[in-house]
Motif scaffolding. Structure first.
Motif, PDB file in Angstrom:
ATOM      1  N   VAL A 155       0.828  -1.205   0.000  1.00  0.00           N
ATOM      2  CA  VAL A 155       0.000   0.000   0.000  1.00  0.00           C
ATOM      3  C   VAL A 155       0.861   1.254   0.000  1.00  0.00           C
ATOM      4  N   ASN A 156       1.870   1.279   0.857  1.00  0.00           N
ATOM      5  CA  ASN A 156       2.683   2.488   0.965  1.00  0.00           C
ATOM      6  C   ASN A 156       3.615   2.672  -0.224  1.00  0.00           C
ATOM      7  N   CYS A 159       1.341   4.219  -2.880  1.00  0.00           N
ATOM      8  CA  CYS A 159       1.048   5.627  -2.621  1.00  0.00           C
ATOM      9  C   CYS A 159       2.259   6.514  -2.909  1.00  0.00           C
ATOM     10  N   SER A 163       2.476   9.351  -5.848  1.00  0.00           N
ATOM     11  CA  SER A 163       2.626  10.762  -5.472  1.00  0.00           C
ATOM     12  C   SER A 163       3.432  11.543  -6.497  1.00  0.00           C
ATOM     13  N   LEU A 185      -6.372   2.182   3.291  1.00  0.00           N
ATOM     14  CA  LEU A 185      -6.640   3.417   2.551  1.00  0.00           C
ATOM     15  C   LEU A 185      -7.978   4.047   2.940  1.00  0.00           C
ATOM     16  N   LYS A 214     -10.245   5.574  -6.450  1.00  0.00           N
ATOM     17  CA  LYS A 214      -9.074   6.456  -6.461  1.00  0.00           C
ATOM     18  C   LYS A 214      -8.853   7.070  -5.088  1.00  0.00           C
ATOM     19  N   HIS A 215      -7.627   6.929  -4.595  1.00  0.00           N
ATOM     20  CA  HIS A 215      -7.233   7.500  -3.307  1.00  0.00           C
ATOM     21  C   HIS A 215      -6.684   8.905  -3.524  1.00  0.00           C
ATOM     22  N   SER A 216      -6.675   9.696  -2.474  1.00  0.00           N
ATOM     23  CA  SER A 216      -6.197  11.083  -2.580  1.00  0.00           C
ATOM     24  C   SER A 216      -4.731  11.165  -2.994  1.00  0.00           C
ATOM     25  N   SER A 217      -3.954  10.102  -2.770  1.00  0.00           N
ATOM     26  CA  SER A 217      -2.550  10.085  -3.183  1.00  0.00           C
ATOM     27  C   SER A 217      -2.400   9.939  -4.694  1.00  0.00           C
ATOM     28  N   LEU A 219      -3.359   6.994  -6.092  1.00  0.00           N
ATOM     29  CA  LEU A 219      -3.369   5.544  -6.276  1.00  0.00           C
ATOM     30  C   LEU A 219      -4.779   5.050  -6.575  1.00  0.00           C
ATOM     31  N   PRO A 353      -1.971   6.675   4.480  1.00  0.00           N
ATOM     32  CA  PRO A 353      -0.632   6.184   4.156  1.00  0.00           C
ATOM     33  C   PRO A 353       0.459   6.958   4.883  1.00  0.00           C
ATOM     34  N   SER A 356       1.303  10.643   4.218  1.00  0.00           N
ATOM     35  CA  SER A 356       0.370  11.639   4.766  1.00  0.00           C
ATOM     36  C   SER A 356       0.403  11.662   6.286  1.00  0.00           C
TER      37      SER A 356
END
Length: 403
Positions: A155-156, A159, A163, A185, A214-217, A219, A353, A356
């Motif tokens: 996950v990380n 992300c 980024s 997430l 969709k994630h804010s990063s 991803l 993540p 953040s």
């Protein structure tokens, strides 16, 4: 976007169309966006899918096909047109090239001829020496056992890579029963892997992205199925198709594997360009790494893609020394991730993540370094993964020395 060529095909002849479709589906540097059996419908197909390449068979009606080529070259100049025919008539070839086709391919088409033509298109379109072969980077993250931190690593990593605005990244959760990438997430997905598998033959890139969360990063997440019974019908061939579509849609795909190393996991491992094997410095984990590496060596090309990453390095008690671990494995440790239990618990419970939640933490920097190293290591470094120590580390597994 990855350097995978997206292709649309028109051929009214079912037999030759199916033959070419099978050939295209077997190539991992292309994605068959659409196929069509009517010349008159093909302009609409091109308009809707905007492929990199349009392949047009001339043999059903060469006059109509050449007119179609002229229209597409004018209306959609960004789509490269390739023509194909059983005929080798010089006048037909000249007409086709004058109409605007980039290349004329003779049927029956060999895989080598098709690959060479697509390579030339890729070189011109992407401006790289290897054209379409510079595809998506697929990073499979595996664990030596449960609880070593492979999901948090996947996950990380995803992300962090996402980024960078130059990248487009998808995370695929293949832990069918107990995957929790969505928890890391704080995501509530509308669709899962089961939905994509059911519709993969009808999906294009736009619909695929609408099916992901969709994630804010930046991803994109494709989570495991919600219901356990939805996992039973998913096959390794389904996973190959899903990964193929993701490769055509993203510059990077990160795959979080299960710990069962099932046929589905092995299909993902074979599709990966890099494999991150997460372990800890304790006897059960190292023993499993040895066992896994022995199995990986039975699959052509797999063991050379594996990078061993030690998580929770620096844990005060119960750990084998790094020197002893290297001696045991007979391989270099690719990266170390420091032990930071408090930060990782906060990250997981908050669904945020590391970049953040704790951008300045040592564990976050170590993850950044791992992402950079994964993207920057070239094949010459892989040559250092010598098999000279194979006999030594195999002795760590009972019975291996006798075989």
């Amino acid at each position: 976007m990855s350097n995978v060529l997206r292709i649309a095909l028109v051929d009214p002849n079912d037999e030759s169309r199916d033959s070419l479709k099978s050939m295209l589906l077997s190539m991992d540097t292309v994605w068959l966006e659409a196929d069509c059996s009517r010349y008159e419908f093909f302009p609409e197909v091109i308009e809707q899918t905007t492929p990199d390449v349009g392949v047009i068979s001339l043999d059903s009606d060469s006059e109509k096909a050449i007119g179609l080529i002229e229209r597409l070259v004018k209306d959609v100049p960004d789509t490269v047109i390739l023509a194909m025919s059983e005929s080798t008539d010089g006048h037909l070839i000249l007409q086709t090239i004058r109409a605007g086709a980039r290349e004329f391919l003779t049927l029956p088409l060999s895989r080598g001829d098709l690959s060479a033509a697509l390579l030339r298109v890729g070189q011109q379109k992407f401006g790289t020496a290897d054209g379409g072969n510079r595809g998506c980077e697929v990073i499979a993250v595996a664990g030596a056992t449960g609880g070593v931190g492979s999901t948090s690593t996947a996950v990380n990593l995803g992300c962090i890579i996402a980024s960078d605005t130059r990248n487009s990244v998808a995370l695929l959760d293949l832990d069918m029963a107990l995957g929790d990438a969505d928890v890391f997430l704080d995501a509530l997905p509308d669709y899962t892997l089961a939905d994509v598998v059911q519709n993969v033959s009808r999906l294009d890139i736009q619909l695929l992205k609408q099916s992901l969360t969709k994630h804010s990063s930046g991803l994109y997440l494709l989570p495991r199925p919600v219901e356990l019974h939805d996992t039973t019908d998913i096959t390794e061939e389904d996973i190959r198709r899903v990964i193929g579509l993701l490769k055509a849609s993203f510059s990077h795909v990160v795959i979080d594997l299960s710990k069962t190393y099932s046929a589905i996991d092995l299909a993902a491992l074979e599709a990966a360009s890099r494999v991150v094997l997460v372990t800890q410095l304790d006897l059960p984990c190292l023993r499993n790494v040895v066992r896994l590496m022995m199995s990986f060596e039975e699959i052509e090309g797999l063991s050379s893609k594996v990078d061993i990453v030690v998580n929770r390095a620096g844990l005060e008690s119960g750990q084998i020394s790094l020197k002893k671990a290297k001696e045991t494995l007979g391989r270099e440790i690719f990266a170390l991730l420091p032990n930071d239990y408090r930060t990782m618990v906060e990250v997981r419970n908050n669904g945020v993540p590391l970049i953040s939640q704790a951008p300045k933490a040592e564990i976050t920097q170590a993850m950044r370094d791992l992402a950079t190293k994964l993207r920057g290591e070239d094949d010459s470094q892989n040559a250092g993964r010598s098999k000279s120590n194979e006999r030594k580390w195999k002795m760590f597994w009972p019975g291996a020395a006798k075989t």
